[in-house]
Design a protein around this motif. Structure first.
Motif, short mmCIF file in Angstrom:
data_model
loop_
_atom_site.label_atom_id
_atom_site.label_comp_id
_atom_site.label_asym_id
_atom_site.label_seq_id
_atom_site.Cartn_x
_atom_site.Cartn_y
_atom_site.Cartn_z
N GLY A 169 0.80 -1.21 0.00
CA GLY A 169 0.00 0.00 0.00
C GLY A 169 0.84 1.27 0.00
O GLY A 169 2.07 1.24 0.06
N HIS A 170 0.15 2.41 -0.04
CA HIS A 170 0.80 3.70 -0.14
C HIS A 170 0.20 4.62 0.91
O HIS A 170 -0.93 5.10 0.77
CB HIS A 170 0.62 4.26 -1.55
CG HIS A 170 1.09 3.32 -2.61
ND1 HIS A 170 2.43 3.16 -2.93
CD2 HIS A 170 0.41 2.44 -3.41
CE1 HIS A 170 2.55 2.26 -3.89
NE2 HIS A 170 1.34 1.82 -4.19
N PRO A 171 0.93 4.92 2.00
CA PRO A 171 0.36 5.55 3.20
C PRO A 171 -0.20 6.96 3.04
O PRO A 171 -1.00 7.37 3.87
CB PRO A 171 1.54 5.54 4.18
CG PRO A 171 2.43 4.45 3.71
CD PRO A 171 2.30 4.45 2.23
N LEU A 172 0.19 7.72 2.03
CA LEU A 172 -0.32 9.08 1.90
C LEU A 172 -1.57 9.19 1.05
O LEU A 172 -2.07 10.29 0.83
CB LEU A 172 0.76 10.02 1.35
CG LEU A 172 1.79 10.51 2.37
CD1 LEU A 172 2.66 11.60 1.76
CD2 LEU A 172 1.14 11.02 3.65
N ARG A 173 -2.08 8.07 0.58
CA ARG A 173 -3.36 8.13 -0.11
C ARG A 173 -4.47 8.40 0.91
O ARG A 173 -4.43 7.91 2.04
CB ARG A 173 -3.65 6.82 -0.83
CG ARG A 173 -2.78 6.57 -2.06
CD ARG A 173 -3.29 5.40 -2.86
NE ARG A 173 -2.54 5.21 -4.09
CZ ARG A 173 -2.91 4.38 -5.06
NH1 ARG A 173 -4.00 3.65 -4.91
NH2 ARG A 173 -2.19 4.27 -6.16
#
Length: 272
Positions: A169-173
């Motif tokens: 995943g990508h935490p700043l989404r």
């Protein structure tokens, strides 16, 4: 771009309660027909299609097709002397438009003028790396991929920059859970001890707002060690009796770790 709002007393008031809230935009003014920005826009329009252009807070903002990002930046760098890429990143518009707005902030070192180039990429669309034009784009593009998930083609080393290589995943989404998903809550436990230790250790505590000074399960005490898992009542008693060093703040009595030194400071005559 948004107007600056003083963040006084941010601990007492949460300014942003809606994760998908979009700040009101500053007024967009027409580009002057004469001057440096007019010449910049003419030079760029001759090389690629300009979707939109306007002045915002005194600087030129240009929207282009993402396929023209190399052409646009190369033109402005080589023909209009915008030789510094001071910032680049992406803004999450997944909920509204299904993609990201990628922007490049460039600076003309001769005139101190700034231009912001913007382009919109869909969630599964890739954009070409501008690293060959601006070396400062190297880590910026890696961070954009790591935290936002924006794919960058032909980057020399597109690996995660902040998160571990095996992170999911990508935490700043904006759609990423604020306290992390199941993978994030169990990442260190699974990595260090294995999944079989989940029932013994429990998930990670991802509430950074709560720190209990009497928590002897996760925090060490400065000045005196206490057994792991000491009940809070016993720890408070030891603190009152002076067995455990009480909490002290250097603002009250100076830097206590330094003032207790008996040696006088030594001044060197010359550097070794």
């Amino acid at each position: 771009m948004r107007p600056y709002t003083p963040k006084d007393n941010v601990q007492a008031k949460a300014y942003y309660t809606d994760r998908f809230w979009v700040a009101p935009r500053i007024a967009e003014e027409p580009v002057p027909k004469e001057g440096i920005y007019a010449e910049d826009l003419d030079a760029l329009s001759a090389k690629c299609k300009v979707l939109k252009a306007y002045i915002q807070r005194g600087q030129l903002v240009i929207h282009i097709d993402p396929k023209d990002n190399i052409t646009a930046l190369k033109t402005l760098k080589e023909e209009r002397w915008y030789e510094m890429l001071s910032e680049m990143s992406a803004v999450d518009f997944l909920a509204e438009r299904g993609g990201f707005e990628v922007f490049y902030q460039i600076l003309n070192l001769n005139t101190a003028q700034r231009i912001r180039i913007k382009c919109f990429v869909d969630e599964n669309e890739a954009i070409e790396s501008v690293n060959p034009l601006y070396r400062s784009a190297d880590w910026a593009e890696r961070e954009m991929w790591d935290l936002m998930g924006v794919k960058v083609n032909n980057h020399p080393y597109l690996k995660r920059l902040i998160m571990p290589d095996d992170w999911e995943g990508h935490p700043l989404r904006k759609t990423y859970p604020l306290e992390g998903d199941e993978f994030a809550q169990w990442y260190e436990v699974d990595k260090i001890f294995g999944k079989e230790a989940r029932d013994i250790i429990g998930p990670e505590n991802r509430d950074p707002a709560r720190i209990d000074r009497y928590d002897t399960e996760r925090f060490a005490r400065l000045g005196h060690e206490v057994p792991r898992g000491t009940p809070p009542e016993e720890l408070k008693k030891l603190e009152e009796e002076g067995v455990v060093t009480p909490v002290r703040y250097q603002e009250e009595e100076g830097v206590f770790l330094v003032k207790d030194l008996n040696e006088e400071p030594k001044v060197l005559d010359k550097r070794k």
